[in-house]
Design an enzyme around this catalytic site. Sequence first.
Site, PDB file in Angstrom:
ATOM      1  CG  ASP A  66     -47.130   2.438  49.044  1.00  0.00           C
ATOM      2  OD1 ASP A  66     -47.882   2.905  49.556  1.00  0.00           O
ATOM      3  OD2 ASP A  66     -46.609   3.007  48.145  1.00  0.00           O
ATOM      4  NE  ARG A  80     -37.338  -1.669  40.170  1.00  0.00           N
ATOM      5  CZ  ARG A  80     -37.217  -1.191  41.168  1.00  0.00           C
ATOM      6  NH1 ARG A  80     -36.553  -1.649  42.270  1.00  0.00           N
ATOM      7  NH2 ARG A  80     -37.624   0.362  41.631  1.00  0.00           N
ATOM      8  CG  ASP A 132     -39.230   0.152  38.563  1.00  0.00           C
ATOM      9  OD1 ASP A 132     -38.357  -0.123  37.557  1.00  0.00           O
ATOM     10  OD2 ASP A 132     -39.211   1.208  39.285  1.00  0.00           O
ATOM     11  CB  SER A 149     -41.565   8.361  44.123  1.00  0.00           C
ATOM     12  OG  SER A 149     -41.358   7.040  43.693  1.00  0.00           O
TER      13      SER A 149
HETATM   14  N1  ARG Z   1     -37.323   6.494  35.719  1.00  0.00           N
HETATM   15  C1  ARG Z   1     -36.152   5.343  36.467  1.00  0.00           C
HETATM   16  C2  ARG Z   1     -36.501   4.205  35.671  1.00  0.00           C
HETATM   17  O1  ARG Z   1     -37.356   3.899  35.044  1.00  0.00           O
HETATM   18  C3  ARG Z   1     -36.450   5.303  37.826  1.00  0.00           C
HETATM   19  C4  ARG Z   1     -37.747   4.464  38.316  1.00  0.00           C
HETATM   20  C5  ARG Z   1     -38.034   4.423  39.614  1.00  0.00           C
HETATM   21  N2  ARG Z   1     -37.814   5.924  40.308  1.00  0.00           N
HETATM   22  C6  ARG Z   1     -38.480   6.225  41.381  1.00  0.00           C
HETATM   23  N3  ARG Z   1     -38.035   7.437  41.667  1.00  0.00           N
HETATM   24  N4  ARG Z   1     -39.176   5.777  42.323  1.00  0.00           N
HETATM   25  O2  ARG Z   1     -35.303   3.341  35.453  1.00  0.00           O
END
Ligand code: ARG
Length: 412
Positions: free
Chosen positions: A14, A95, A124, A175
């Site tokens: 991506d 992040r 995110d 993911s």
């Molecule tokens: N749900 C988690 C959060 O919001 C992880 C987010 C990313 N997860 C992922 N499998 N890409 O902190």
Amino acid sequence: MTERVVLAYSGGLDTSVGIGWIAEATSAEVVAVAVDVGQGGEDLEVIRRRALDCGAVEAYIADAKEEFATEYCMPALAANALYMGSYPLVSALSRPLIVKHLVRAARQFGASTVAHGCTGKGNDQVRFEVSITSLGPDLKCLAPIRDLALTRDKAIDFAEKHNLPIDATKANPFSIDQNVWGRAVETGFLEDIWNGPTKDVYTYTDSPEFPPVADELVITFDAGVPVAIDGYPVTPLQAVQEMNRRAGAQGVGRIDIVEDRLVGIKSREVYEAPAAVALIAAHQELENVTVEREQARYKRLVEHRWAELVYDGQWFSPLKRSLDAFIDDTQRYVSGDIRMELHGGRAVVTGRRSDSGLYDFNLATYDTGDTFDQSAARGFIEIYGLPAKLAAARDAKFGNAPELGTQGGISA
Ligand code: ARG
């Protein structure tokens, strides 16, 4: 002068396509920013090369593992941070650090926009953009997947058409987001929340079902921070890595929950966080020994709020900063050793010792040496129970005395 965009670059399909996609849609130059928070996988140099091969004009690469462990994981440990009681905030912690590097890169390369590869449904995007608001309020935000309709199918077509050096056929059903604090796995068959996770979901942990012999270890903390394991000095990063290895081998730290996202969706996520789960258990128990009761009780409320704020993308917010000051202050005496047994998916504390603890053997003992004045308890209870006594008398007067029920009791 041509506009520049800094893009949070992972090296995956991506964001690799994102470089050219953004350039075509905005005619800006793209600077790729890759931050190593311990996600493992490819070498940073390989990622840098790929970014340039995919059309980035510059690539900014940062090994931020130590910074992540020290400035993000350690505060989370001090806060015993578990969102909804179980998720150690793996992605939520990384992040703000990635944003710090994005903003640094934006300044260094004269960019006016920050781009990330998040979808429009997750937490995110909020964490990235709210953090950017705090650290680079003049910067614009762009999310090619969300704002420029870069779908997965289009990404694959684009990669093939432009001969990008990425293997788009290696489609992963999940993911995944991972760093030293843990690993998050979602989508695919996990979206049916009745489906149990299969073996291939896990990589940080071995199955707890057939564990090796129990692993006993001693973690030494200084002011809430692990500084030695089994007597060997460790940096925060080393502590986390070592605990990932040892707790991971015992299957510690597997979490499977449906969680409340900030955008309102309930989503299912499987996590593995062996170090985070074991270290938090150890740290919590050392706090039980060293933190004064009222401070400890209040801290639990603060921890809860801290975890929600960090989950919700408020890492750089004033309230989070204020709570940090409180938490910091509580850690002054959180020093000492915790002995822990790791086995079959569990991390269990079996011993604790501290020079700065509040545990007083002579006050606690039921054997000789007892210094607790039991005769004082009577008067204490009388006064402590006085409000309840007055309220009960009033209830009786108004005929509202609690029902005692008729169940139980044996009469001859
Ligand atoms: N749900 C988690 C959060 O919001 C992880 C987010 C990313 N997860 C992922 N499998 N890409 O902190």
